[in-house]
Design a protein around this motif. Structure first.
Motif, PDB file in Angstrom:
ATOM      1  N   GLU A  17       0.987  -1.544   0.502  1.00 55.76           N
ATOM      2  CA  GLU A  17      -0.090   0.024  -0.163  1.00 55.76           C
ATOM      3  C   GLU A  17       0.890   1.380  -0.022  1.00 55.76           C
ATOM      4  OE1 GLU A  17      -4.156   1.563   3.017  1.00 55.76           O
ATOM      5  OE2 GLU A  17      -2.471  -0.012   3.394  1.00 55.76           O
ATOM      6  N   ASP A  18       1.806   1.639   0.568  1.00 54.04           N
ATOM      7  CA  ASP A  18       2.891   1.940   0.657  1.00 54.04           C
ATOM      8  C   ASP A  18       3.180   2.758   0.037  1.00 54.04           C
ATOM      9  OD1 ASP A  18       1.883   3.389   3.463  1.00 54.04           O
ATOM     10  OD2 ASP A  18       3.522   1.729   4.867  1.00 54.04           O
ATOM     11  N   THR A  19       3.944   1.162  -1.263  1.00 54.95           N
ATOM     12  CA  THR A  19       4.805   1.467  -2.116  1.00 54.95           C
ATOM     13  C   THR A  19       4.060   2.171  -3.569  1.00 54.95           C
ATOM     14  OG1 THR A  19       5.957  -0.110  -1.193  1.00 54.95           O
ATOM     15  CG2 THR A  19       5.692  -0.164  -3.625  1.00 54.95           C
ATOM     16  N   SER A  20       2.206   1.635  -2.837  1.00 54.60           N
ATOM     17  CA  SER A  20       1.959   2.354  -4.447  1.00 54.60           C
ATOM     18  C   SER A  20       0.903   3.607  -4.384  1.00 54.60           C
ATOM     19  CB  SER A  20       0.570   1.567  -3.837  1.00 54.60           C
ATOM     20  OG  SER A  20      -0.243   1.721  -3.704  1.00 54.60           O
ATOM     21  N   LYS A  21       1.711   3.618  -3.434  1.00 56.06           N
ATOM     22  CA  LYS A  21       1.073   6.204  -3.103  1.00 56.06           C
ATOM     23  C   LYS A  21       2.244   6.283  -3.338  1.00 56.06           C
ATOM     24  CE  LYS A  21      -1.795   5.527   0.566  1.00 56.06           C
ATOM     25  NZ  LYS A  21      -2.161   5.441   2.355  1.00 56.06           N
ATOM     26  N   LEU A  22       3.816   5.879  -2.857  1.00 49.15           N
ATOM     27  CA  LEU A  22       5.030   6.478  -3.123  1.00 49.15           C
ATOM     28  C   LEU A  22       5.361   6.427  -5.011  1.00 49.15           C
ATOM     29  CD1 LEU A  22       7.094   5.022  -0.916  1.00 49.15           C
ATOM     30  CD2 LEU A  22       6.992   7.574  -1.115  1.00 49.15           C
ATOM     31  N   LEU A  23       4.596   5.291  -5.785  1.00 52.13           N
ATOM     32  CA  LEU A  23       4.829   4.815  -7.288  1.00 52.13           C
ATOM     33  C   LEU A  23       3.274   5.799  -7.848  1.00 52.13           C
ATOM     34  CD1 LEU A  23       5.561   1.585  -7.311  1.00 52.13           C
ATOM     35  CD2 LEU A  23       7.468   4.563  -7.129  1.00 52.13           C
ATOM     36  N   ASP A  24       2.424   6.038  -7.115  1.00 47.99           N
ATOM     37  CA  ASP A  24       1.324   7.013  -7.131  1.00 47.99           C
ATOM     38  C   ASP A  24       0.926   5.834  -8.574  1.00 47.99           C
ATOM     39  OD1 ASP A  24       1.737   9.646  -6.515  1.00 47.99           O
ATOM     40  OD2 ASP A  24       2.681  10.196  -8.099  1.00 47.99           O
ATOM     41  N   ILE A  25       0.730   4.769  -8.220  1.00 47.73           N
ATOM     42  CA  ILE A  25      -0.138   3.934  -8.702  1.00 47.73           C
ATOM     43  C   ILE A  25      -0.688   3.016  -7.571  1.00 47.73           C
ATOM     44  CG2 ILE A  25       1.357   3.218 -10.628  1.00 47.73           C
ATOM     45  CD1 ILE A  25       2.527   1.093  -9.469  1.00 47.73           C
ATOM     46  N   ASN A  26      -1.908   2.321  -8.762  1.00 46.33           N
ATOM     47  CA  ASN A  26      -2.857   1.662  -7.084  1.00 46.33           C
ATOM     48  C   ASN A  26      -1.929   0.638  -7.154  1.00 46.33           C
ATOM     49  OD1 ASN A  26      -2.727  -0.747  -9.966  1.00 46.33           O
ATOM     50  ND2 ASN A  26      -4.409   0.327 -10.540  1.00 46.33           N
ATOM     51  N   ILE A  27      -2.677  -0.369  -5.937  1.00 46.10           N
ATOM     52  CA  ILE A  27      -2.069  -1.793  -5.206  1.00 46.10           C
ATOM     53  C   ILE A  27      -1.884  -3.090  -6.221  1.00 46.10           C
ATOM     54  CG2 ILE A  27      -1.528  -4.477  -3.604  1.00 46.10           C
ATOM     55  CD1 ILE A  27      -3.498  -1.303  -1.320  1.00 46.10           C
ATOM     56  N   ARG A  28      -3.208  -2.854  -7.146  1.00 46.18           N
ATOM     57  CA  ARG A  28      -2.640  -4.645  -8.411  1.00 46.18           C
ATOM     58  C   ARG A  28      -1.368  -4.210  -8.777  1.00 46.18           C
ATOM     59  NH1 ARG A  28      -7.232  -6.717 -11.789  1.00 46.18           N
ATOM     60  NH2 ARG A  28      -6.232  -7.992 -12.665  1.00 46.18           N
ATOM     61  N   SER A  29      -1.456  -1.873  -9.462  1.00 48.52           N
ATOM     62  CA  SER A  29      -0.232  -2.253 -10.720  1.00 48.52           C
ATOM     63  C   SER A  29       1.130  -2.087 -10.207  1.00 48.52           C
ATOM     64  CB  SER A  29      -0.431  -1.040 -10.865  1.00 48.52           C
ATOM     65  OG  SER A  29      -1.308  -1.555 -11.740  1.00 48.52           O
ATOM     66  N   THR A  30       1.409  -2.023  -8.494  1.00 48.82           N
ATOM     67  CA  THR A  30       2.396  -2.656  -7.494  1.00 48.82           C
ATOM     68  C   THR A  30       2.888  -4.457  -7.772  1.00 48.82           C
ATOM     69  OG1 THR A  30       1.884  -0.475  -6.150  1.00 48.82           O
ATOM     70  CG2 THR A  30       3.485  -2.376  -4.903  1.00 48.82           C
ATOM     71  N   TYR A  31       1.709  -4.864  -7.266  1.00 47.76           N
ATOM     72  CA  TYR A  31       1.862  -6.041  -7.710  1.00 47.76           C
ATOM     73  C   TYR A  31       2.030  -6.971  -9.300  1.00 47.76           C
ATOM     74  CZ  TYR A  31      -0.126  -7.361  -2.974  1.00 47.76           C
ATOM     75  OH  TYR A  31      -0.252  -7.629  -1.408  1.00 47.76           O
ATOM     76  N   THR A  32       1.951  -5.684 -10.198  1.00 49.69           N
ATOM     77  CA  THR A  32       2.623  -6.744 -10.956  1.00 49.69           C
ATOM     78  C   THR A  32       3.687  -6.303 -11.205  1.00 49.69           C
ATOM     79  OG1 THR A  32       0.039  -5.842 -11.849  1.00 49.69           O
ATOM     80  CG2 THR A  32       2.409  -6.222 -13.620  1.00 49.69           C
ATOM     81  N   LEU A  33       4.193  -4.842 -10.503  1.00 52.29           N
ATOM     82  CA  LEU A  33       5.353  -4.135 -11.498  1.00 52.29           C
ATOM     83  C   LEU A  33       6.231  -5.620 -10.229  1.00 52.29           C
ATOM     84  CD1 LEU A  33       5.444  -0.376 -10.902  1.00 52.29           C
ATOM     85  CD2 LEU A  33       5.952  -1.741 -12.658  1.00 52.29           C
ATOM     86  N   ALA A  34       6.100  -5.621  -9.193  1.00 55.46           N
ATOM     87  CA  ALA A  34       7.095  -6.625  -8.673  1.00 55.46           C
ATOM     88  C   ALA A  34       7.100  -8.078  -8.879  1.00 55.46           C
ATOM     89  CB  ALA A  34       6.281  -6.382  -7.228  1.00 55.46           C
ATOM     90  N   TRP A  35       6.402  -8.208  -9.170  1.00 54.12           N
ATOM     91  CA  TRP A  35       5.976 -10.289 -10.137  1.00 54.12           C
ATOM     92  C   TRP A  35       7.178  -9.791 -10.979  1.00 54.12           C
ATOM     93  CZ3 TRP A  35       4.083 -11.861 -15.069  1.00 54.12           C
ATOM     94  CH2 TRP A  35       4.843 -12.809 -15.103  1.00 54.12           C
ATOM     95  N   LYS A  36       6.328  -8.780 -11.667  1.00 57.64           N
ATOM     96  CA  LYS A  36       7.490  -9.204 -13.383  1.00 57.64           C
ATOM     97  C   LYS A  36       8.928  -8.778 -12.741  1.00 57.64           C
ATOM     98  CE  LYS A  36       4.172  -7.013 -16.832  1.00 57.64           C
ATOM     99  NZ  LYS A  36       3.502  -5.425 -17.381  1.00 57.64           N
ATOM    100  N   ALA A  37       9.393  -8.008 -12.418  1.00 59.88           N
ATOM    101  CA  ALA A  37      10.973  -8.076 -12.167  1.00 59.88           C
ATOM    102  C   ALA A  37      11.622  -9.277 -11.267  1.00 59.88           C
ATOM    103  CB  ALA A  37      11.109  -7.153 -10.573  1.00 59.88           C
ATOM    104  N   ILE A  38      10.623  -9.955 -10.304  1.00 61.92           N
ATOM    105  CA  ILE A  38      11.361 -11.379  -9.721  1.00 61.92           C
ATOM    106  C   ILE A  38      11.448 -12.077 -10.771  1.00 61.92           C
ATOM    107  CG2 ILE A  38      10.874 -13.052  -8.312  1.00 61.92           C
ATOM    108  CD1 ILE A  38       9.447 -10.179  -6.220  1.00 61.92           C
ATOM    109  N   ASN A  39      10.555 -12.094 -11.790  1.00 63.47           N
ATOM    110  CA  ASN A  39       9.996 -13.368 -13.167  1.00 63.47           C
ATOM    111  C   ASN A  39      11.094 -13.473 -13.706  1.00 63.47           C
ATOM    112  OD1 ASN A  39       8.266 -15.851 -13.821  1.00 63.47           O
ATOM    113  ND2 ASN A  39       8.176 -13.889 -15.687  1.00 63.47           N
TER     114      ASN A  39
END
Length: 200
Positions: free
Chosen positions: A159-181
């Motif tokens: 939640e805090d990360t999504s606020k810092l990035l100015d994106i929603n939580i779902r997009s934050t999960y997506t970014l993290a998944w893509k990076a780790i994948n």
């Protein structure tokens, strides 16, 4: 109020420093700078491996802090605010130069892989693995680097990360998944390589 005021000598809280900064107290700006300069530099270098650019960006955000102090919000998480400001400044500078960023990932960071893959890397101690993983990190888009930095090294919530990035939580999960994948794919290729060519 001078720099050597009683508040400064008593090591005021971050909340007090922020309030004093908004009121125009220069000592507060200097104290905030001293408190966060190392964290900001490390964070900036994790986003882009140009020391001069990072230092200039840090200087600019503190100049802006002072110039626009009266417009600052009264209640903020100072570290997160500075991180976000620095990230925005670095990306702005990279855009001006119209070139892709060269990301530097601090050598003492833990690699974000699961335990099996982690054991593989630790057991090999081979420069080829280290080099390829670092290259994979370097080739990630800057937003993916940033989300990993916030989630795993700054220990922020999604939640805090999504606020810092100015994106929603779902997009934050997506970014993290893509990076780790992306990192896991590199590890898998290396695993296959060492299995067939080194008899592991």
């Amino acid at each position: 109020m001078s720099f050597f005021n009683t508040n400064a000598l008593e090591s005021p809280s971050l909340e007090t420093l922020w309030s004093d900064l908004r009121s125009g107290e220069r000592y507060a700006l200097e104290a905030i700078y001293r408190n966060f300069i190392q964290d900001l530099f490390n964070f900036g270098m994790s986003l882009h491996a140009d020391e001069t650019l990072v230092k200039d960006a840090i200087q600019e955000i503190f100049i802006d802090l002072w110039n626009y102090r009266s417009n600052l919000c009264s209640e903020v998480n100072i570290k997160q605010y500075l991180f976000k400001s620095l990230s925005n400044r670095i990306q702005k500078e990279l855009g001006k130069k119209a070139r892709r960023s060269s990301i530097h990932w601090m050598a003492d960071h833990e690699i974000l892989v699961d335990s099996t893959e982690e054991e593989l890397i630790q057991s090999q101690l081979d420069s080829e693995i280290s080099s390829k993983v670092k290259n994979a990190l370097a080739n990630l888009p800057i937003r993916q680097k940033e989300v990993l930095q916030y989630l795993y090294f700054e220990k922020l919530s999604y939640e805090d990360t999504s606020k810092l990035l100015d994106i929603n939580i779902r997009s934050t999960y997506t970014l993290a998944w893509k990076a780790i994948n992306a990192l896991k794919k590199v590890i898998l290729v290396l695993s296959i390589h060492f299995f067939f060519f080194t008899g592991l």
